[in-house]
Design an enzyme around this catalytic site. Sequence first.
Site, short mmCIF file in Angstrom:
data_model
loop_
_atom_site.label_atom_id
_atom_site.label_comp_id
_atom_site.label_asym_id
_atom_site.label_seq_id
_atom_site.Cartn_x
_atom_site.Cartn_y
_atom_site.Cartn_z
N ASN A 109 0.85 -1.18 0.00
CA ASN A 109 0.00 0.00 0.00
C ASN A 109 0.89 1.23 0.00
OD1 ASN A 109 -2.43 1.55 0.28
ND2 ASN A 109 -1.98 1.81 2.46
N ASP A 162 -2.89 1.00 7.85
CA ASP A 162 -1.65 1.77 7.63
C ASP A 162 -0.58 1.38 8.64
OD1 ASP A 162 -3.01 3.17 5.59
OD2 ASP A 162 -3.76 4.63 7.03
N HIS A 203 0.81 5.22 1.35
CA HIS A 203 0.07 6.08 2.27
C HIS A 203 0.78 7.43 2.36
CE1 HIS A 203 -2.59 7.22 5.49
NE2 HIS A 203 -1.53 7.66 6.17
N SER A 236 4.81 6.92 2.42
CA SER A 236 5.37 5.62 2.79
C SER A 236 4.78 4.52 1.92
CB SER A 236 5.00 5.27 4.25
OG SER A 236 5.37 6.30 5.14
C1 GAR Z 1 -2.39 8.87 -3.11
O1 GAR Z 1 -1.98 10.13 -2.65
C2 GAR Z 1 -2.17 7.81 -2.06
O2 GAR Z 1 -1.03 8.07 -1.29
C3 GAR Z 1 -3.43 7.93 -1.25
O3 GAR Z 1 -4.44 8.13 -2.19
C4 GAR Z 1 -3.90 8.85 -3.30
C5 GAR Z 1 -4.30 8.16 -4.57
O4 GAR Z 1 -3.90 8.89 -5.68
N1 GAR Z 1 -3.68 6.75 -0.48
C6 GAR Z 1 -4.23 6.78 0.73
O5 GAR Z 1 -4.59 7.80 1.28
C7 GAR Z 1 -4.39 5.43 1.38
N2 GAR Z 1 -4.63 5.56 2.77
P1 GAR Z 1 -3.97 8.25 -7.12
O6 GAR Z 1 -5.38 7.67 -7.28
O7 GAR Z 1 -3.77 9.41 -8.05
O8 GAR Z 1 -2.92 7.21 -7.24
#
Ligand code: GAR
Length: 233
Positions: free
Chosen positions: A125, A163, A127, A154
């Site tokens: 994942n 997480d 985060h 991370s």
């Molecule tokens: C990213 O910023 C990722 O780090 C976050 O969602 C976004 C997805 O962007 N993930 C989380 O918050 C998970 N807890 P994307 O759809 O453009 O890849």
Amino acid sequence: MTATPYPKRTVDGTRGPTRLPVVILISGTGSNMRVIAERAARGELPIDIRAVISDRADARGLATAAGMGIPVATLSPKDFPDRPSFDAALAKLINQYHPGLLILAGFMRILGGEFTSQFSGRALNIHPSLLPKYRGLHTHRRALEARDAHHGVSVHFVTEELDGGPVVLQARVPVLPDDTEATLSARVQRQEHRIYPEVVDWFASGRLACREGQAWLDGLPLSAPVIREDPNP
Ligand code: GAR
């Protein structure tokens, strides 16, 4: 100890690469999915993306993936009475593609222990915080409110704890005086696009494993995450 869960993969340009089958889960834009898929399409990552699956039919990343020729599927939680039944259906759908690695790339649903144990040691994942700081939502806002000097992102193995799995790689960025959530999140996301493909590459090429709750890189336990500093803040 140097054991890894998968045999070392070799990339043979003449006879075709041995590529690890992966499934990617998204909920939204899918920019992390896109950079991973682009790198794979250029032959820079030894993976075969078997499917991109979303819990939302309106996830923009589904059209991006379909446009790249990747099979896509949607499974809506609204069609299930509770979380365990959704999780079970999602696991069944994923397993149809026999992935050696499950990549959560902005998948915004909490997955239960029955689900995560099935993919133990082979689910990653990303985060947007320097874990263990700021698990959960609104990480950029929380870093700004706390007046942190640094923030970041991370990549970690997925466990039942939200997480909370072993962190493999982090990218650190400075928090600048005039930052807003938008500017900070854009700075963090540039780093997401650098580090997620890197970790996927480590795993798919047999360099990275997770055993007994610990990440191992190149045959050594990671006592702390690898850190990348933003070269161009
Ligand atoms: C990213 O910023 C990722 O780090 C976050 O969602 C976004 C997805 O962007 N993930 C989380 O918050 C998970 N807890 P994307 O759809 O453009 O890849």
